[in-house]
Design a protein around this motif. Structure first.
Motif, short mmCIF file in Angstrom:
data_model
loop_
_atom_site.label_atom_id
_atom_site.label_comp_id
_atom_site.label_asym_id
_atom_site.label_seq_id
_atom_site.Cartn_x
_atom_site.Cartn_y
_atom_site.Cartn_z
N ILE A 46 0.87 -1.18 0.00
CA ILE A 46 0.00 0.00 0.00
C ILE A 46 0.91 1.23 0.00
CG2 ILE A 46 -1.73 1.29 1.31
CD1 ILE A 46 -2.86 -1.28 0.23
N PRO A 47 0.63 2.20 -0.88
CA PRO A 47 1.49 3.40 -0.94
C PRO A 47 1.15 4.42 0.14
CG PRO A 47 -0.25 3.57 -2.55
CD PRO A 47 -0.39 2.21 -1.90
N ASP A 48 1.97 5.47 0.19
CA ASP A 48 1.74 6.59 1.10
C ASP A 48 0.90 7.68 0.44
OD1 ASP A 48 3.46 5.77 3.40
OD2 ASP A 48 4.98 5.79 1.82
N LEU A 49 0.76 7.60 -0.90
CA LEU A 49 -0.01 8.58 -1.65
C LEU A 49 -0.40 7.99 -3.00
CD1 LEU A 49 0.14 12.26 -1.83
CD2 LEU A 49 0.86 11.23 -3.95
N PHE A 50 -1.60 8.34 -3.48
CA PHE A 50 -2.06 7.94 -4.81
C PHE A 50 -2.15 9.18 -5.70
CE2 PHE A 50 -4.08 4.60 -2.22
CZ PHE A 50 -3.78 3.47 -2.95
N ILE A 51 -1.74 9.02 -6.96
CA ILE A 51 -2.00 10.01 -8.00
C ILE A 51 -2.81 9.29 -9.06
CG2 ILE A 51 -1.04 11.54 -9.76
CD1 ILE A 51 1.46 11.82 -8.01
N LEU A 52 -4.04 9.75 -9.30
CA LEU A 52 -4.96 9.05 -10.19
C LEU A 52 -5.38 9.92 -11.36
CD1 LEU A 52 -7.45 7.68 -7.48
CD2 LEU A 52 -5.41 6.54 -8.38
N ASP A 53 -5.19 9.41 -12.56
CA ASP A 53 -5.75 10.05 -13.75
C ASP A 53 -7.24 9.74 -13.76
OD1 ASP A 53 -5.99 11.30 -16.22
OD2 ASP A 53 -5.33 9.55 -17.35
N VAL A 54 -8.03 10.62 -14.37
CA VAL A 54 -9.48 10.40 -14.42
C VAL A 54 -9.85 9.45 -15.54
CG1 VAL A 54 -11.73 11.50 -14.80
CG2 VAL A 54 -10.06 12.56 -13.28
N GLY A 59 -11.55 2.17 -16.28
CA GLY A 59 -12.11 2.76 -15.06
C GLY A 59 -12.10 4.27 -15.11
N ASN A 60 -12.49 4.85 -13.99
CA ASN A 60 -12.57 6.28 -13.86
C ASN A 60 -11.89 6.66 -12.55
OD1 ASN A 60 -13.74 8.78 -12.74
ND2 ASN A 60 -14.97 8.76 -14.61
N GLY A 61 -10.89 7.55 -12.63
CA GLY A 61 -10.13 7.93 -11.45
C GLY A 61 -10.96 8.53 -10.34
N ILE A 62 -12.06 9.19 -10.70
CA ILE A 62 -12.93 9.77 -9.68
C ILE A 62 -13.62 8.65 -8.89
CG2 ILE A 62 -15.00 11.16 -9.30
CD1 ILE A 62 -14.11 12.80 -11.80
N GLU A 63 -14.11 7.65 -9.58
CA GLU A 63 -14.74 6.51 -8.90
C GLU A 63 -13.72 5.73 -8.07
OE1 GLU A 63 -16.66 4.30 -12.00
OE2 GLU A 63 -18.02 5.95 -12.47
N SER A 83 -6.58 15.60 -14.23
CA SER A 83 -7.32 15.46 -15.48
C SER A 83 -7.13 16.70 -16.34
CB SER A 83 -8.80 15.27 -15.19
OG SER A 83 -9.53 15.18 -16.39
N ALA A 84 -7.30 16.51 -17.64
CA ALA A 84 -7.30 17.62 -18.58
C ALA A 84 -8.70 18.18 -18.76
CB ALA A 84 -6.75 17.16 -19.93
N ASN A 85 -9.70 17.46 -18.29
CA ASN A 85 -11.09 17.87 -18.44
C ASN A 85 -11.50 18.78 -17.28
OD1 ASN A 85 -13.90 18.06 -18.50
ND2 ASN A 85 -14.15 15.98 -19.28
N ILE A 86 -11.85 20.00 -17.58
CA ILE A 86 -12.20 20.98 -16.55
C ILE A 86 -13.40 20.54 -15.72
CG2 ILE A 86 -13.75 22.48 -17.87
CD1 ILE A 86 -10.93 23.85 -15.80
N ALA A 95 -15.94 12.83 -4.67
CA ALA A 95 -15.11 11.70 -4.28
C ALA A 95 -14.14 12.07 -3.16
CB ALA A 95 -14.35 11.16 -5.48
N ALA A 96 -14.05 13.36 -2.83
CA ALA A 96 -13.23 13.87 -1.74
C ALA A 96 -11.73 13.59 -1.89
CB ALA A 96 -13.74 13.37 -0.40
#
Length: 119
Positions: A46-54, A59-63, A83-86, A95-96
């Motif tokens: 398990i990491p100390d931090l996640f960086i997720l693309d949307v 899948g979807n990074g927000i979900e 994300s590049a999508n505004i 999703a907090a």
């Protein structure tokens, strides 16, 4: 001990840039280009931090962020959504995530945000 960051990004060029920056800063990295690959790697550590693309192929990074923040094993881990999508910024608020980065991004900005979340 090195902080571990898991990057979920399907764009190889963006993943490479972030990887190059963060390795240079002394972080231990895990990279995944799909949600399936990320789930498999999380079984090992398990990491100390996640960086997720949307926008992901499976899948979807927000979900994914929502799921991570509602799982007792990962809810304490900071998540950065990018994300590049505004419209993704507004959608991600439900999703907090701990932070949101718009693409294209500034490398110094990413580095500073990560340091702040891991402090």
């Amino acid at each position: 001990m090195k902080k571990r960051i898991h990057i979920l990004e399907d764009d190889k060029d963006i993943g490479y840039i972030i990887e190059f920056l963060l390795k240079d800063e002394g972080y231990d990295l895990q990279l995944s280009s799909s949600f399936k690959e990320m789930k498999k790697k999380l079984k090992d550590s398990i990491p100390d931090l996640f960086i997720l693309d949307v926008m992901l192929p499976d899948g979807n990074g927000i979900e994914i962020c929502h799921d991570l923040k509602n799982d007792m094993f990962t809810k304490h881990i900071p998540v950065i959504v990018m994300s590049a999508n505004i419209r993704s910024k507004q959608m991600s608020e439900m999703a907090a995530p701990d932070d949101y980065i718009s693409k294209p991004f500034d490398l110094d900005d990413i580095e500073n945000r990560i340091k702040k979340l891991l402090a």
